[in-house]
Motif scaffolding. Structure first.
Motif, PDB file in Angstrom:
ATOM      1  N   VAL A   1     -13.791  -3.568   6.452  1.00 54.61           N
ATOM      2  CA  VAL A   1     -13.209  -2.240   6.239  1.00 54.61           C
ATOM      3  C   VAL A   1     -13.679  -1.692   4.895  1.00 54.61           C
ATOM      4  O   VAL A   1     -13.454  -2.317   3.853  1.00 54.61           O
TER       5      VAL A   1
ATOM      6  N   SER B   1       0.858  -1.177   0.000  1.00 50.23           N
ATOM      7  CA  SER B   1       0.000   0.000   0.000  1.00 50.23           C
ATOM      8  C   SER B   1       0.895   1.227   0.000  1.00 50.23           C
ATOM      9  O   SER B   1       2.077   1.156  -0.277  1.00 50.23           O
TER      10      SER B   1
ATOM     11  N   PHE C   1      -6.352  -7.160   6.964  1.00 44.96           N
ATOM     12  CA  PHE C   1      -5.725  -6.273   7.931  1.00 44.96           C
ATOM     13  C   PHE C   1      -5.475  -7.028   9.238  1.00 44.96           C
ATOM     14  O   PHE C   1      -6.190  -7.973   9.578  1.00 44.96           O
TER      15      PHE C   1
ATOM     16  N   LYS D   1      -8.301   5.761  10.183  1.00 46.23           N
ATOM     17  CA  LYS D   1      -7.333   6.320   9.243  1.00 46.23           C
ATOM     18  C   LYS D   1      -6.186   5.338   9.122  1.00 46.23           C
ATOM     19  O   LYS D   1      -5.486   5.055  10.105  1.00 46.23           O
ATOM     20  N   LEU D   2      -6.006   4.785   7.921  1.00 45.66           N
ATOM     21  CA  LEU D   2      -4.942   3.810   7.699  1.00 45.66           C
ATOM     22  C   LEU D   2      -3.580   4.488   7.712  1.00 45.66           C
ATOM     23  O   LEU D   2      -3.471   5.720   7.670  1.00 45.66           O
TER      24      LEU D   2
ATOM     25  N   GLU E   1      -3.399  -3.063  13.121  1.00 44.82           N
ATOM     26  CA  GLU E   1      -3.661  -1.994  12.156  1.00 44.82           C
ATOM     27  C   GLU E   1      -5.014  -1.337  12.421  1.00 44.82           C
ATOM     28  O   GLU E   1      -5.162  -0.117  12.320  1.00 44.82           O
ATOM     29  N   MET E   2      -5.999  -2.142  12.756  1.00 47.60           N
ATOM     30  CA  MET E   2      -7.334  -1.604  13.016  1.00 47.60           C
ATOM     31  C   MET E   2      -7.350  -0.779  14.301  1.00 47.60           C
ATOM     32  O   MET E   2      -7.992   0.282  14.366  1.00 47.60           O
TER      33      MET E   2
ATOM     34  N   ALA F   1      -5.670   2.509  13.624  1.00 50.00           N
ATOM     35  CA  ALA F   1      -6.492   3.369  12.757  1.00 50.00           C
ATOM     36  C   ALA F   1      -7.594   4.074  13.541  1.00 50.00           C
ATOM     37  O   ALA F   1      -8.049   5.151  13.139  1.00 50.00           O
TER      38      ALA F   1
END
Length: 913
Positions: free
Chosen positions: A654, A91, A570, A600-601, A574-575, A578
């Motif tokens: 997501v 990403s 994910f 927000k990633l 990460e979650m 975020a």
């Protein structure tokens, strides 16, 4: 082979030789390109650590993953000629420094999660022949600078979120053969300059927001074989009669494009085989001379307004003609249309899995995943195959079964294999329609492919070096699975250096290699001793899961799962990051499934994260259903899934963040900026088109089962997108005799107030159940009422007012302009959808057609507000919602051709109330 501590001397020496090259000679990749690669890596997010080799050594001599180099004559440096990083779960953004790779031929980032714009600096790489960026989340507009690339012959940017017009500068790409720009949000007209390109073969622009009339200049094309422009809005346009002059066209697909007028005479296109005009507003009769086209096999005219089949029309037996949803199917003398008016949902049935093992054969060995070669001339022959994920992106056929043998012969010929070496394990039609296949390639009567043969096959497939027959259209490689071959690959390959260069390096550095070999070998032995507690069985299992780590420089060759339209896995970490550990301030909604958070990633992308309640976990059917369905659904009026998380006893979905929330948010009494009539009409049409896609174009078709105002989401332009597929069910498909079941028998699920009464009583789910639910939404749109409020049912209340002849009392007074004739027509459609008798309700195609007709009938200046005005109304971010999800993909733009310069309708009429 001689070894020390079980480790081969040759491998030690080869690694040490390359280390010595770096020490003695310094970097031999051009310094500017080294800096460019480092800048590219700094902009990427690499959660799987696929690019860990990019942290050491020289790019070309240390074999950085996906970096392929060559020596340029009369140049002291090596240069990067290919950057192959497809399907690596990367990403982040694509750095503008990519433009410094001055000798690059191939730029390949397919099937990742890149965001941001396509850098205009790509236009500086005049050597480029291939740009493949499809299957990401790129946005922004297409750079004009790409039009500078005279050698470019393939541009694939499909399945992103790219908006804006197609640059006219693309008309300078005189080497271009393949434009794949489908499934984006491109707008404006198709530039006429494209049709003057001398070698253009395929133009795929379907599922965008293109508008304007169909260009008559298409008739000037010299070589175009496939034009696929479905799911655009050429509203009011007819099909130019000059298209009859296109001599090269094999496939013309203009499904769901708001086309009007008659079907022109196209008998002058000698090779036309596939013609799709379904879901438009075409009228009149079917041209009789279609029957004279020798290669014709598929005509789809479903859901138009055709009323006549000429007596002279006799479609050949090999031609499939589809007329369902036209007036001709409702005539008093249906004999003429017999067999032509049945609804169709699938191209043909999947092939499934063929027999693998003969009852008279002993089992194959299991140590390297041997399988029986199904077509081998040697009985009971066991071999280790290669797996290939392969997709035909725009085939000119509708039934693969009759072309299966031709495909086998064609593909093995260009791969230089015997036909029996190819086994089509499974094929499935997907939306588009596209044909997804899983192939297995078997060695030629030997147990294993040689490594050089594996490399050859991979290069042919991934390098777009095979050319299938025109009838199969363009293809794409989804994966190339090494499987058991991964462990046999050498660790230093793919740099582009030839054997002579490597031999020279080896000879020049052998003394230095010996000097440090003892130290290196002891280090290796020490590391190996730490791993001796791992059982052999564990190592065998680990080979399959860590291939990409152990053979980094061949990550593009190693085992990886098929990437389906950008769905990403994910981690819980990460979650949590975020959402600031799921802080209450990040919560934006709550429903029966769980809470919704704005997140927000790491790359800055705003997302909506739907987190399941604890009692919804452990294999939730809704969780799995939504992932499976959304991974293969692509339409501008359907919500798009970014990814999911399934770990740490957590299940999360997501989506992209939806700044304008749900339709229900904007119909509530507390909404500060109520929707005007034109906006409500546009939202209704968008929702109808999304559900129409589910019913008629998804393959297999889908019944949503929970259409409601909180599941219709609005993006920044107030484009409607249908969401929440957790309760959806696959529609029935024809049985072995070709009969289509009328319904699915299932447990009743849905939302009170929106439930189809017939479905509630009989448990028989049909497409008309979604029609009923959408009808309730239409009534909500015009009245602002909830489906059930204070003990009153919206359908009953509106019906009573409608029959009394006075609907002014139920119209939402917050709309500043809503003439009675349009309100009556809109309410009438909603009530037709909500009839108790299932058969009396219209089909979704009829609903979309009527809504479009109402929109077209609006007085000039009232059609829609300007985009600027609507953006002003969406400037605030919703802080709370009753929706299960606040999510979107970039959608279509409003048509502002009839808006006043101020963005405000030129004439205002007070609500009749």
């Amino acid at each position: 082979m001689a070894s020390f501590g079980g480790f081969p001397y040759a491998a030690i020496l080869l690694v040490l030789c390359i280390l010595h090259v770096d020490v003695v000679r310094g970097q031999i990749t051009h310094p500017t390109e080294v800096s460019a690669l480092n800048a590219i890596k700094d902009r990427l997010i690499d959660p799987m650590n696929k690019l860990k080799k990019w942290n050491r050594g020289d790019p070309c001599t240390s074999n950085w993953t996906g970096v392929i180099c060559h020596k340029i004559p009369n140049d002291a440096y090596l240069h990067v000629t290919e950057l192959e990083l497809f399907n690596m779960n990367l990403s982040g953004t694509l750095a503008p420094e990519v433009g410094l790779l001055s000798q690059l031929n191939k730029l390949d980032f397919m099937w990742n999660n890149l965001t941001g714009n396509i850098p205009k600096e790509i236009g500086n790489i005049t050597t480029l022949t291939l740009i493949t960026l499809n299957g990401n989340q790129l946005s922004g507009s297409l750079p004009d600078e790409i039009g500078y690339l005279q050698k470019l012959n393939r541009l694939q940017i499909d399945q992103n979120q790219i908006s804006g017009p197609i640059p006219k500068s693309f008309g300078n790409l005189t080497s271009m053969k393949h434009f794949h720009m489908n499934n984006n949000s491109l707008s404006g007209r198709i530039p006429t300059e494209l049709f003057r390109l001398p070698v253009l073969l395929h133009l795929l622009v379907d599922t965008n927001n293109l508008s304007g009339p169909l260009p008559p200049e298409l008739a000037e094309t010299r070589s175009l074989k496939i034009l696929q422009a479905d799911n655009n809005n050429f509203s009011g346009s007819s099909i130019p009669a000059v298209y009859n002059n296109i001599r090269t066209l094999l496939k013309l697909s203009l499904r769901n494009c708001s086309l009007q007028g008659v079907i022109p005479d196209l008998s002058g296109i000698p090779d036309l085989g596939y013609f799709d005009l379904s879901h438009n507003f075409l009228n009149g009769t079917i041209p009789a001379n279609f029957s004279g086209l020798p290669n014709l096999q598929f005509l789809d005219f479903q859901s138009n307004i055709l009323d006549t089949i000429p007596d002279a029309f006799e479609p050949p037996k090999a031609v499939t003609l589809l007329l369902f949803g036209n007036r001709v199917c409702d005539t008093s003398n249906p004999a003429r249309a017999a067999g032509l008016c049945q609804p169709t949902f699938v191209n043909d049935a999947p092939s499934g899995h063929g027999p693998q093992v003969s009852l008279n054969c002993a089992p194959c060995p299991t140590d390297r995943n041997y399988e029986y070669s199904p077509s081998s001339p040697l009985p009971c022959f066991c071999a280790v195959p290669l797996g290939v994920g392969f997709r035909l992106k725009s085939p000119g056929i509708a039934d693969f079964r009759s072309y299966k043998e031709a495909f086998e012969i064609d593909s093995t010929s260009v791969l230089d294999l015997s036909v029996y070496q190819l086994y089509i394990e499974q094929y499935t039609w997907e939306a588009g329609p596209r044909l997804n296949m899983h192939l297995k390639l078997f060695p030629n009567n030997t147990n294993l492919f040689t490594i050089s043969e594996v490399m050859r096959l991979r290069q042919l497939l991934a390098g777009w070096q095979i050319t299938l027959s025109d009838i199969f259209g363009p293809y794409e490689l989804l994966n190339f699975t090494l499987g058991s071959y991964a462990d046999d690959f050498p660790t230093v390959v793919s740099s582009g250096l030839n054997k002579g260069a490597l031999a020279g390096i080896l000879a020049g550095t052998i003394i230095a290699a010996i000097a440090v070999s003892v130290v290196s070998t002891l280090f290796i032995v020490r590391r190996r001793s730490k791993r001796r507690t791992v059982s052999r069985r564990s190592l065998d299992i680990k080979i399959q899961s860590t291939t990409s780590e152990e053979v980094d420089n061949f990550a593009v060759l190693s085992r990886y799962s098929v990437k389906i339209d950008g769905v990403r896995s994910f981690t819980f970490e990460e979650m949590a990051t975020a959402t600031n550990d799921f802080d209450d301030s990040a919560e934006i909604g709550q429903g029966g499934y769980g809470k919704v958070y704005k997140g927000k990633l790491a790359d800055g992308t705003a997302v909506a994260i739907k987190r399941a309640h604890e009692d919804s976990l452990q294999g939730s059917k809704e969780f799995v259903t939504e992932i499976e369905l959304l991974s293969r659904l692509h339409h501008r009026n359907l919500v798009s899934l970014i990814g999911y998380c399934d770990e740490e006893d957590e299940q999360m979905l997501v989506y992209e963040f939806m700044p304008n929330g749900t339709l229900r948010d904007h119909l509530s009494a507390t909404c500060k900026r109520p929707l005007n009539f034109a906006q409500r009409l546009h939202i209704a049409l968008g929702a109808a088109k999304g559900i129409l896609y589910l019913h008629t174009e998804a393959d297999p078709p889908i019944f949503h089962r929970d259409v409601k105002a909180t599941n219709i989401l609005l993006d920044s332009k107030f484009v409607a997108k249908v969401a929440d597929f957790g309760l959806s069910r696959l529609a029935p498909v024809p049985d072995i005799e070709g009969k289509l079941p009328a319904h699915i028998s299932t447990v009743v699920k849905g939302t009170p107030g929106y439930l189809d009464p017939e479905y509630f009583l009989t448990h028989k789910l049909t497409e008309k159940s979604d029609v009923y639910s959408l009808g309730v939404v239409l009534l909500e749109l015009l009245t602002g009422m909830k489906p059930i409020q204070f003990g009153k049912n919206i359908v009953r209340e509106v019906n009573t007012a409608y029959r009394s002849g006075d609907i002014s009392g139920i119209i939402d007074s917050r709309m500043s302009w809503c003439p009675p004739e349009f309100a009556t027509r809109f309410l009438s459609l909603g009530l037709k959808c909500c009839q108790d008798d299932t058969d009396a309700r219209p089909y979704m195609a009829e609903i979309a057609r009527e809504l479009d007709a109402i929109r077209s009938a609006l007085p000039e200046g009232e059609e829609l507000m300007s985009v600027t005005s609507m953006e002003m109304s969406s400037s605030g971010t919703l802080t709370q919602s009753t929706s299960n999800s606040l999510i979107t993909t970039t959608g279509e733009h409003f048509d502002i051709s009839h808006a006043s310069s101020s963005g405000v309708p030129s004439r205002m009429a007070m609500n009749p109330r």
